[in-house]
Design an enzyme around this catalytic site. Structure first.
Site, PDB file in Angstrom:
ATOM      1  N   LYS A 187       1.850  -0.206  -8.771  1.00  0.00           N
ATOM      2  CA  LYS A 187       0.601  -0.943  -8.614  1.00  0.00           C
ATOM      3  C   LYS A 187      -0.507   0.036  -8.239  1.00  0.00           C
ATOM      4  CE  LYS A 187      -1.163  -4.826  -5.791  1.00  0.00           C
ATOM      5  NZ  LYS A 187      -0.781  -5.826  -4.765  1.00  0.00           N
ATOM      6  N   SER A 197      -1.511 -10.501  -6.051  1.00  0.00           N
ATOM      7  CA  SER A 197      -2.330  -9.501  -6.674  1.00  0.00           C
ATOM      8  C   SER A 197      -1.529  -8.495  -7.496  1.00  0.00           C
ATOM      9  CB  SER A 197      -3.114  -8.748  -5.604  1.00  0.00           C
ATOM     10  OG  SER A 197      -2.222  -8.115  -4.702  1.00  0.00           O
ATOM     11  N   SER A 202       1.759 -11.385  -2.520  1.00  0.00           N
ATOM     12  CA  SER A 202       1.413 -10.715  -3.776  1.00  0.00           C
ATOM     13  C   SER A 202       2.552 -10.113  -4.570  1.00  0.00           C
ATOM     14  CB  SER A 202       0.393  -9.621  -3.509  1.00  0.00           C
ATOM     15  OG  SER A 202      -0.870 -10.192  -3.478  1.00  0.00           O
TER      16      SER A 202
HETATM   17  N1  GLN Z   1      -3.344 -14.146  -2.438  1.00  0.00           N
HETATM   18  C1  GLN Z   1      -3.337 -13.523  -1.175  1.00  0.00           C
HETATM   19  C2  GLN Z   1      -4.687 -12.924  -0.874  1.00  0.00           C
HETATM   20  O1  GLN Z   1      -5.502 -12.958  -1.717  1.00  0.00           O
HETATM   21  C3  GLN Z   1      -2.259 -12.488  -1.114  1.00  0.00           C
HETATM   22  C4  GLN Z   1      -2.661 -11.141  -1.530  1.00  0.00           C
HETATM   23  C5  GLN Z   1      -1.626 -10.094  -1.272  1.00  0.00           C
HETATM   24  O2  GLN Z   1      -0.502 -10.395  -0.863  1.00  0.00           O
HETATM   25  N2  GLN Z   1      -2.021  -8.846  -1.463  1.00  0.00           N
HETATM   26  O3  GLN Z   1      -4.935 -12.445   0.173  1.00  0.00           O
END
Ligand code: GLN
Length: 473
Positions: free
Chosen positions: A77, A152, A176
């Protein structure tokens, strides 16, 4: 055949019918064929080929000299530092920025002969649930129909789903790794907070962030975790707890005590097909001899508000380093220092990141701190205490991963709150620091995948992985 199981890859290599070079070349073709999905921000074509060639030669000379991950090809990532490779956090503000060092987690994999085939897209600074917040455009779920892959670590999931690599490293601050895994029919593992060093992981919300894996199988998740986990002199929050042999997975499982929350299963946001499948799953566990108990968990609706107050607060301080002065994007036309900060950030950050920096700054500001940040900290403690208490009597908590399947691209962009609410089942593990794994449970009538989640007490990954594996999902 599809090489989506590392054990089978290794045995083919041992039998002489497969090489790392062949794997890399097949994956590169798959990357080429799936360009329309916008998975990769950079493909390390020549480097991956070269490394595969060298590893194959080393193997030909002395098979016993190989690392444990020889034949494992991964994507990373775009929040994980890899020395001399760009890392942008999916943001324009870091466009062109090259890592000065390699993340500890990745270095440990490289030391065991992993090959990194490329750097994949993600929501800007890992903020999002659909991979639509990247400065480099959305990634598309390989199931088709213009569906989001989740976020994400959306492109991490699609890179594995579309067989462009065997596994991917993502990060999980609020779901995420698990949520995109569920949207793409894969296994997503988020270990205990601190189990894997965060050194070299771009920071979003430091008391939540954790590196995790997206794989086809529980065994691959276990092997990668075993290699990445453990203390690190560069991250004082990395746990000193002993790293167990996670990859030694048991074949027999004793009956377990499993809790679930009716309030979660009956939540108004819950899709009917996912609810039925999750309840059927719990029934099956009962039939298999496990004790399954429905608990009252009144704090469910406090999870999301507290999570978004705390993570935006942490993000607002973490992201203050992107100021247009020291590194990254600097606006070309500025009058003075103040203007440099303002314009570089205005032009460099995307809408969602700005929204969160503003929200985080607000909840930390004097006069509002107690009402928002302080209160959210108290909620976090309450949730942690309640969760710890559950683990005094139970081995696992079972939860859906998501209330719905992947939505269509663009469907939630006008309503950020709707996207935030979709994290309802994943953030508990990050709020409390416990490990959690998302496993593929099935597909709905439209053939869209969804998952089921298992959570366990801190530092019980081995037991969690054993149980997950025994389910054969
Ligand atoms: N959807 C969550 C956020 O936007 C999780 C994001 C993540 O785990 N990086 O914060």
């Amino acid at each position: 055949m599809k090489n989506n199981d590392f054990v089978s890859i290794q045995s083919q290599i041992a039998a002489g019918s497969l090489t790392a070079s062949k794997l890399v070349s097949d994956y590169l073709s798959a990357i080429e064929a799936t360009k329309n999905l916008n998975i990769y921000l950079a493909v390390f074509t020549e480097e991956a080929k070269q490394r595969a060639k060298e590893l194959d030669e080393k193997f030909a000379n002395d098979p016993s000299s190989m690392g444990r991950l020889y034949g494992m090809i991964i994507s990373i990532k775009d929040v994980i530092c890899y020395k001399d490779h760009q890392v942008t956090g999916g943001s324009k503000i870091l466009a062109g920025f090259e890592s000065l060092y390699t993340a500890t987690a990745l270095q440990r994999l490289l030391d065991e002969d992993v090959i990194v085939i490329g750097r994949v897209n993600c929501d800007e600074f890992a903020m999002g649930s659909a991979n639509e917040n990247s400065a480099y455009g959305p990634t598309i779920n390989a199931v088709g129909e213009n569906r989001v892959p989740g976020g994400s670590s959306g492109a991490s999931a699609v890179s594995v789903q579309a067989n462009t690599c065997l596994a991917s490293l993502g990060s999980d601050t609020g779901g995420s790794v698990r949520q995109p895994a569920a949207f793409c029919g894969l296994v997503g593992m988020k270990p205990t907070y601190g189990r894997i060093s965060r050194y070299g992981l771009l920071a979003y919300a430091s008391s939540f962030d954790q590196i995790g894996t997206i794989t086809h199988s529980v065994s691959d998740a276990a092997l990668l975790l075993e290699i990445m986990a453990g203390p690190d002199e560069y991250d004082s929050t990395a746990s000193q707890a002993v790293v167990e042999k996670y990859s030694d997975l048991a074949t027999e499982i004793a009956p377990k005590k499993i809790a679930y929350f009716k309030s979660a299963m009956n939540h108004p946001s819950m899709d009917a097909e996912i609810r039925t499948a999750s309840l059927d799953f719990l029934e099956k566990l009962k039939k298999d001899g496990h004790e399954v108990v429905d608990l009252d968990f009144k704090l469910l609706d406090y999870l999301i508000p507290a999570y978004y107050v705390l993570t935006t607060a942490e993000a607002s301080t973490n992201l203050s380093r992107y100021d247009g002065v020291r590194f990254g994007y600097r606006s070309p036309e500025v009058a003075d220092l103040q203007d440099t900060y303002k314009k570089s950030r205005t032009e460099g950050f995307g809408t969602e990141v700005k929204r969160r920096i503003l929200l985080g700054t607000f909840v930390l500001s004097s006069g509002y701190y107690d009402a928002y940040y302080g209160k959210a900290q108290k909620v976090r403690r309450l949730i942690t205490e309640k969760t710890n208490k559950i683990f005094q009597s139970f081995d696992y908590i079972v939860m859906p991963v998501t209330p719905t399947v992947a939505w269509k691209i663009g469907d939630k962009t006008a309503d950020p709150i709707a996207a935030y609410l979709a994290d309802i089942y994943t953030v508990q593990a990050n709020m409390t620091g416990i490990p959690a794994i998302a496993l593929p449970l099935g597909v709905n009538q439209e053939n869209m995948p969804f998952g089921i989640q298992l959570m366990s007490n801190r530092n019980t990954e081995h037991d969690l992985l054993n149980f997950a594996k025994s389910l054969h999902l």
